[in-house]
Design a protein around this motif. Structure first.
Motif, PDB file in Angstrom:
ATOM      1  N   ARG A  11     -69.122 -63.584  39.826  1.00 21.20           N
ATOM      2  CA  ARG A  11     -70.072 -63.393  40.809  1.00 21.20           C
ATOM      3  C   ARG A  11     -68.523 -63.873  42.099  1.00 21.20           C
ATOM      4  NH1 ARG A  11     -70.943 -65.094  44.924  1.00 21.20           N
ATOM      5  NH2 ARG A  11     -70.576 -67.122  44.958  1.00 21.20           N
ATOM      6  N   GLU A  49     -70.250 -45.741  47.486  1.00 20.69           N
ATOM      7  CA  GLU A  49     -71.523 -46.968  48.436  1.00 20.69           C
ATOM      8  C   GLU A  49     -70.705 -48.047  48.767  1.00 20.69           C
ATOM      9  OE1 GLU A  49     -74.094 -47.741  48.495  1.00 20.69           O
ATOM     10  OE2 GLU A  49     -75.836 -45.868  47.410  1.00 20.69           O
ATOM     11  N   VAL A  51     -69.900 -52.161  49.556  1.00 22.44           N
ATOM     12  CA  VAL A  51     -70.187 -52.951  49.479  1.00 22.44           C
ATOM     13  C   VAL A  51     -70.274 -54.390  50.075  1.00 22.44           C
ATOM     14  CG1 VAL A  51     -70.214 -55.113  47.116  1.00 22.44           C
ATOM     15  CG2 VAL A  51     -69.211 -52.886  46.297  1.00 22.44           C
ATOM     16  N   ARG A  55     -74.357 -61.037  44.200  1.00 25.07           N
ATOM     17  CA  ARG A  55     -74.924 -62.258  44.187  1.00 25.07           C
ATOM     18  C   ARG A  55     -75.187 -62.058  42.392  1.00 25.07           C
ATOM     19  NH1 ARG A  55     -78.833 -60.838  49.269  1.00 25.07           N
ATOM     20  NH2 ARG A  55     -77.559 -60.839  50.614  1.00 25.07           N
ATOM     21  N   ILE A  62     -75.287 -58.624  40.637  1.00 22.96           N
ATOM     22  CA  ILE A  62     -76.195 -58.312  41.333  1.00 22.96           C
ATOM     23  C   ILE A  62     -74.764 -57.742  42.876  1.00 22.96           C
ATOM     24  CG2 ILE A  62     -78.035 -57.509  43.463  1.00 22.96           C
ATOM     25  CD1 ILE A  62     -80.143 -60.168  42.164  1.00 22.96           C
ATOM     26  N   VAL A  63     -74.298 -56.346  42.997  1.00 18.48           N
ATOM     27  CA  VAL A  63     -73.900 -55.437  43.673  1.00 18.48           C
ATOM     28  C   VAL A  63     -74.834 -54.917  44.656  1.00 18.48           C
ATOM     29  CG1 VAL A  63     -72.105 -54.363  44.001  1.00 18.48           C
ATOM     30  CG2 VAL A  63     -71.722 -55.291  41.616  1.00 18.48           C
ATOM     31  N   VAL A  64     -74.619 -55.604  46.066  1.00 15.39           N
ATOM     32  CA  VAL A  64     -75.390 -55.617  46.828  1.00 15.39           C
ATOM     33  C   VAL A  64     -74.391 -53.865  48.219  1.00 15.39           C
ATOM     34  CG1 VAL A  64     -76.517 -56.483  48.421  1.00 15.39           C
ATOM     35  CG2 VAL A  64     -76.680 -57.431  47.000  1.00 15.39           C
ATOM     36  N   ARG A  69     -79.417 -50.071  48.412  1.00 14.20           N
ATOM     37  CA  ARG A  69     -79.431 -50.207  46.498  1.00 14.20           C
ATOM     38  C   ARG A  69     -78.532 -51.224  45.714  1.00 14.20           C
ATOM     39  NH1 ARG A  69     -76.747 -44.180  45.743  1.00 14.20           N
ATOM     40  NH2 ARG A  69     -78.548 -42.966  45.046  1.00 14.20           N
ATOM     41  N   HIS A  70     -79.347 -51.772  44.830  1.00 16.35           N
ATOM     42  CA  HIS A  70     -78.218 -52.246  43.959  1.00 16.35           C
ATOM     43  C   HIS A  70     -77.651 -51.982  42.663  1.00 16.35           C
ATOM     44  CE1 HIS A  70     -81.355 -55.061  46.407  1.00 16.35           C
ATOM     45  NE2 HIS A  70     -80.674 -55.721  46.872  1.00 16.35           N
ATOM     46  N   LEU A  72     -77.443 -53.817  39.240  1.00 21.61           N
ATOM     47  CA  LEU A  72     -77.975 -54.942  38.525  1.00 21.61           C
ATOM     48  C   LEU A  72     -76.398 -54.306  37.430  1.00 21.61           C
ATOM     49  CD1 LEU A  72     -79.811 -57.012  38.891  1.00 21.61           C
ATOM     50  CD2 LEU A  72     -81.027 -56.058  37.508  1.00 21.61           C
ATOM     51  N   LEU A 124     -85.163 -53.986  43.731  1.00 21.23           N
ATOM     52  CA  LEU A 124     -84.556 -55.684  42.605  1.00 21.23           C
ATOM     53  C   LEU A 124     -85.585 -56.449  42.742  1.00 21.23           C
ATOM     54  CD1 LEU A 124     -81.990 -56.423  41.956  1.00 21.23           C
ATOM     55  CD2 LEU A 124     -82.167 -57.771  44.202  1.00 21.23           C
TER      56      LEU A 124
END
Length: 278
Positions: A11, A49, A51, A55, A62-64, A69-70, A72, A124
């Motif tokens: 991460r 998307e 970024v 996280r 977890i790409v926020v 959206r996320h 995972l 999430l």
DNA sequence: AGTCCGACCCGAACGC
DNA sequence: TGCGTTCGGGTCGGAC
């Protein structure tokens, strides 16, 4: 084997690469990765998307996205990210993401256990709370909360640590290391630990996970961070993989057994077995 | 409800 | 040398 410290290291190396970038093009090369969703469908949804952050919860990355959206990502056994992408063909490459700065991020996974799941805004928390318990390095992971999670459970404490409900992010390696540090036998029924032992185990878990993060994870074979660097935590193991070697505390040879279906190392002298057993 | 076990994969290590 | 077999690891879903 990516456990919490390894995922956290991925991460921290992936976040500066992705944060603020738009996914210009996404190619999912392995149909298993997004199962049961079609790989082309997920790739198409990811394209465009932006970024916001990267996280971690337990062993999940977890790409926020700014859209809410996320993505995972679970690396399972052998999943890894690569940036920059290594030259030449790679039979284990499972996805490639092209960013709006022109660089590529590759996802590789030798054993193909890893998963990418795209969650819509608001999904999430429920997804995670159905699967994993407390985050061990957060303040909210108190001894009382940990004790409640272990209460009444007759499964061996090692098994309770591996199932992610009581505490998130501990896998086979850090479980053995934490139990050794806390002087608790891996086969003790989880619900029979007294308050002092639960407190000691909580401290031990936090200590080994923090050290793992400091050492940038453990590289036994495959594990690398997103920049391709190996970790050094494998040099800190006290019991994992050290069957027959003397325990650092008491000199007794480290024993190897199988608990909850997993290879398990412990000191038979300073981790006292469950009462009524030998 | 809690627990157990097989399935999912495939490279490495081992046995012959 | 080369082949076949076993092992391991996180999570899920089905069986008990």
């Amino acid at each position: 084997m990516p456990e919490l410290p390894e995922v956290e290291t991925v991460r921290s190396t992936l976040a500066p690469v992705l944060r603020g970038r738009t996914l210009e093009r996404v190619a999912v090369l392995d149909g298993r990765l997004t199962r049961p969703e079609a790989p082309e469908a997920v790739a198409a949804e990811l394209q465009g998307e932006l970024v916001a952050d990267v996280r971690r919860r337990g062993k999940y990355l977890i790409v926020v996205f700014a859209s809410g959206r996320h993505l995972l990502v679970h690396l399972r056994m052998t999943g890894s990210f690569q940036h920059p992408v290594a030259e030449g063909p790679d039979p284990h490459r499972r996805a490639v993401v092209t960013l709006d700065d022109g660089s590529d991020v590759a996802y590789r996974d030798v054993r193909r256990f890893g998963t990418w799941i795209l969650l819509e805004p608001g999904e999430l928390e429920a997804y995670l709370s159905d699967r994993i318990g407390g985050e061990p390095l957060e303040r909210a992971f108190t001894t009382a909360r940990f004790a409640r999670a272990l209460e009444g459970r007759r499964a061996p404490i090692k098994g309770a640590l591996l199932d992610q409900r009581a505490v998130a992010g501990v896998g086979n390696i850090y479980a053995d290391e934490a139990l050794w540090l806390a002087r608790i036998h891996p086969e003790r029924p989880a619900g029979e630990l007294d308050a002092e032992e639960v407190a000691a185990l909580r401290r031990a878990i936090r200590r080994v996970l923090r050290l793992g993060i400091e050492r940038q994870g453990a590289t036994l074979r495959d594990y690398r961070d997103a920049n391709g660097r190996a970790g050094a935590m494998q040099h800190e193991f006290r019991v994992y993989g050290r069957g027959g070697e003397p325990c650092e505390r008491c000199g007794t040879p480290i024993a190897k057994t199988r608990v909850a279906g997993r290879g398990t190392w412990f000191c038979p002298a300073c981790q006292a077995p469950p009462s009524g057993r030998s």
